[in-house]
Motif scaffolding. Structure first.
Motif, mmCIF file in Angstrom:
data_model
loop_
_atom_site.group_PDB
_atom_site.id
_atom_site.type_symbol
_atom_site.label_atom_id
_atom_site.label_comp_id
_atom_site.label_asym_id
_atom_site.label_seq_id
_atom_site.Cartn_x
_atom_site.Cartn_y
_atom_site.Cartn_z
ATOM 1 N N CYS A 57 2.198 0.191 2.003
ATOM 2 C CA CYS A 57 3.288 0.947 2.337
ATOM 3 C C CYS A 57 3.283 2.324 1.600
ATOM 4 O O CYS A 57 3.826 3.237 2.153
ATOM 5 N N GLY A 58 2.461 2.465 0.490
ATOM 6 C CA GLY A 58 2.370 3.682 -0.116
ATOM 7 C C GLY A 58 1.739 4.943 0.510
ATOM 8 O O GLY A 58 1.956 5.667 0.852
ATOM 9 N N ILE A 59 0.539 4.219 1.399
ATOM 10 C CA ILE A 59 0.133 5.206 2.487
ATOM 11 C C ILE A 59 0.841 5.560 3.317
ATOM 12 O O ILE A 59 0.632 6.631 3.936
ATOM 13 N N VAL A 60 1.448 4.485 4.065
ATOM 14 C CA VAL A 60 2.224 4.925 5.208
ATOM 15 C C VAL A 60 3.661 5.826 4.685
ATOM 16 O O VAL A 60 3.730 6.598 5.595
ATOM 17 N N ALA A 61 3.904 5.666 3.578
ATOM 18 C CA ALA A 61 5.007 6.650 3.019
ATOM 19 C C ALA A 61 4.486 8.051 3.099
ATOM 20 O O ALA A 61 5.141 8.884 3.292
ATOM 21 N N ALA A 114 10.455 5.476 11.929
ATOM 22 C CA ALA A 114 9.645 4.134 11.995
ATOM 23 C C ALA A 114 9.032 4.170 10.760
ATOM 24 O O ALA A 114 8.899 2.979 10.253
ATOM 25 N N LEU A 115 8.063 5.124 10.472
ATOM 26 C CA LEU A 115 7.203 5.106 9.531
ATOM 27 C C LEU A 115 7.949 5.004 8.114
ATOM 28 O O LEU A 115 7.634 4.070 7.344
ATOM 29 N N ALA A 116 9.050 5.681 7.696
ATOM 30 C CA ALA A 116 10.060 5.265 6.609
ATOM 31 C C ALA A 116 10.239 3.933 6.425
ATOM 32 O O ALA A 116 10.338 3.376 5.376
ATOM 33 N N ALA A 117 10.870 3.310 7.565
ATOM 34 C CA ALA A 117 11.276 2.131 7.516
ATOM 35 C C ALA A 117 10.073 0.994 7.066
ATOM 36 O O ALA A 117 10.259 0.062 6.348
ATOM 37 N N ILE A 118 8.956 1.037 7.729
ATOM 38 C CA ILE A 118 7.952 0.269 7.484
ATOM 39 C C ILE A 118 7.399 0.475 5.821
ATOM 40 O O ILE A 118 7.362 -0.399 5.189
ATOM 41 N N ALA A 119 7.560 1.596 5.524
ATOM 42 C CA ALA A 119 7.096 1.859 3.981
ATOM 43 C C ALA A 119 8.181 1.437 2.978
ATOM 44 O O ALA A 119 7.877 1.004 1.892
ATOM 45 N N SER A 120 9.419 1.546 3.446
ATOM 46 C CA SER A 120 10.584 0.940 2.558
ATOM 47 C C SER A 120 10.800 -0.333 2.570
ATOM 48 O O SER A 120 11.435 -0.898 1.587
ATOM 49 N N GLY A 121 10.574 -1.064 3.595
ATOM 50 C CA GLY A 121 10.921 -2.558 3.822
ATOM 51 C C GLY A 121 10.336 -3.205 2.580
ATOM 52 O O GLY A 121 11.306 -3.948 2.153
ATOM 53 N N PHE A 122 9.095 -3.373 2.348
ATOM 54 C CA PHE A 122 8.700 -3.897 1.103
ATOM 55 C C PHE A 122 9.439 -3.872 0.032
ATOM 56 O O PHE A 122 9.574 -4.609 -0.795
ATOM 57 N N MET A 123 9.251 -2.398 -0.409
ATOM 58 C CA MET A 123 9.914 -2.156 -1.828
ATOM 59 C C MET A 123 11.494 -2.453 -1.707
ATOM 60 O O MET A 123 11.879 -2.738 -3.017
#
Length: 513
Positions: free
Chosen positions: A144-148, A166-175
């Motif tokens: 997720c960090g690399i995607v962010a 979309a990338l922001a959503a992928i990166a933030s969902g887990f956090m």
């Protein structure tokens, strides 16, 4: 009849390891982390340590709660499946166990328990359990960090198509749900029902908590973060265990989950979230204050002490702090500074390579371990090179201190450098960098810090890492490095064994440096 296994290089390594570990009957469990093959043993005395260390693929051995063979990143992930397959083949080919096998297993278990009792302290055992909660989260944090970082890069370049949200959503969902995962892992680690730990921790991130008032203040979703989730799940485990003791079996399936969630949930809402929120805020403020005011001195101390902390297993206490900072600020400012310890280690190893030109065995080890060192995996260099030699380990630590001091100074001057995940180090940290300045400046500061660590570690080790007698004894093509080390410094071997005993996991945690 089973088809014969193709003999790949990794298969050959597994075949070389097994007999030196006492055979298939001496192995009770197999696992691996980023660099190490971790084994449970029946009888420790059957292991041939020196022969293991002499294998080309083995970079060192570490003894902790499991017996750990350091194979290096990438290699260990390929050797472990081969080793497991080899174990199955050996066991399927063996005749039924002799009547004394159970007695041997019991004896081995007793020896292992006694060794753990003597070597483990309550503090280190507790820190190890805390690490076991957070280490499984590292892959998701890294991904997720690399995607962010990719989303941030595209935004900074002014290219914001539909894919960036979309990338922001992928990166933030887990956090946004990390508290739930912490609750699940906490309950699992401390003997509770994982889903109940997750259910109680989920209260912290539920948007509806904004309607609850505590001490005259409205709660905020996420207040308390991972520390609140950790406390909530620990409480849930205790409540569940109490219920298991006193609730009749006929009612257990209904009463125990209900009481666990209700009692722990109320305590979380009306106490733990507020207290954990205060502690989390204090951690973030202290980290920022430390580097904003301490600057170079704080960075120097942190960068210099990290390798000894890793050797003692005390670095595991930093994992919840990293996670808290990432959840609060989006990155941890501590990890890039601590990563400088690995730079000092690499610089020291290069200095040893040039200083001991005639020690072909040691130079070969350094050449094989340096690529991993540049990527932040320092254990092969630590256990096979600097720590057994004694002085170079100290100069490597001081080299890392100079790198940490440089990054700390730039932080004080307004160019804070952070990492969106913990675990990677060295060059592997570049995709995870984030800071108060633009991405180019952040990368430049971190790269300059690494360079300072390399240079300082090299110069200090080259000029101060060896006495004349050490150079005379070690700089020969005929002597084995370990033998020469004992001859030069009789305490070095003892210090090495003492340091190896409590060493924790690399990787994970940011143990890999």
């Amino acid at each position: 009849m089973a088809q014969p296994q193709e003999r790949t290089p990794h298969r050959a390594t597994a075949e070389s390891l097994l007999p030196l570990l006492g055979g298939a009957g001496n192995i009770t469990s197999v696992a691996h982390c980023m660099t190490r093959l971790r084994l449970g043993l029946v009888d420790r005395s059957l292991v041939q340590d020196e022969a293991l260390k002499g294998l080309p693929a083995v970079m060192g051995v570490v003894e902790d709660d499991t017996y750990q063979v350091v194979l290096g990143p990438g290699t260990v992930g390929r050797v472990t499946p081969e080793f497991e397959r080899l174990l199955e083949e050996e066991r399927s080919a063996e005749p039924a166990a002799a009547p004394t096998a159970d007695g041997l297993a019991a004896q081995g278990a007793a020896l292992k328990a006694e060794r753990k009792r003597r070597n483990a302290t309550p503090v280190k055992l507790f820190l190890r359990r805390i690490a076991n909660i957070f280490v499984p989260l590292i892959p998701a944090l890294i991904g997720c960090g690399i995607v962010a970082g990719l989303a941030g890069l595209l935004t900074n370049l002014g290219w914001v198509p539909a894919v960036v949200p979309a990338l922001a959503a992928i990166a933030s969902g887990f956090m946004s749900l990390i508290a739930v995962f912490v609750g699940i892992n906490t309950a699992k680690e401390f003997g509770g029902t994982p889903v109940l730990g997750g259910a109680v921790a989920a209260i912290i991130v539920y948007a509806g908590v904004a309607q609850v008032s505590v001490f005259g203040q409205k709660l905020a979703p996420g207040q308390g973060g991972v520390l609140g989730a950790l406390g909530a799940a620990l409480l849930a485990v205790q409540v569940e265990k109490w219920c298991r003791r006193w609730v009749p079996e006929a009612l257990d399936v209904l009463v125990t989950p209900t009481v666990t969630v209700l009692v722990s949930g109320l305590a979380t809402l009306f106490g733990l979230m507020f207290l954990a929120g205060e502690v989390s805020t204090a951690i973030g403020e202290f980290a920022n204050w430390l580097l904003a005011t301490g600057g170079a001195f704080a960075g120097f101390v942190l960068g210099g002490l990290f390798l000894p902390l890793v050797m003692l297993g005390l670095h595991q206490a930093l994992i919840p702090i990293h996670t808290t900072l990432i959840q609060q600020q989006g990155y941890t400012v501590l990890l890039p500074i601590l990563a400088m310890a690995g730079a000092g280690q690499v610089g020291a190893a290069i200095a040893i390579y040039f200083r001991l030109r005639r020690n072909t065995s040691l130079r070969k080890t350094i050449k094989s371990a340096l690529p991993a060192g540049f990527l932040g995996v320092g254990e092969p260099l630590i256990y096979s090179v600097s720590l057994p030699l004694g002085r170079p380990f100290v100069t490597a630590c001081v080299g890392g201190a100079f790198g940490g001091g440089f990054v700390g100074l730039l932080n004080q001057l307004g160019s804070a450098v952070g990492s969106t995940a913990y675990g990677p180090s060295g060059w592997a940290l570049f995709p995870l960098l984030k800071g108060t300045s633009d991405l180019g400046t952040t990368i430049a500061v971190y790269a300059a810090g690494l360079l300072a660590g390399y240079i300082a570690g090299f110069l200090l080790t080259y000029f101060f890492g060896f006495s004349k007698q050490m150079r005379a004894d070690l700089n020969t093509p005929s002597k084995d490095t370990a033998t020469a080390t004992k001859a030069v410094d009789p305490t070095a071997a003892q210090e090495t064994e003492a340091a190896r005993a409590p060493a924790g996991d690399d990787a994970r945690q940011p143990a890999a440096v």
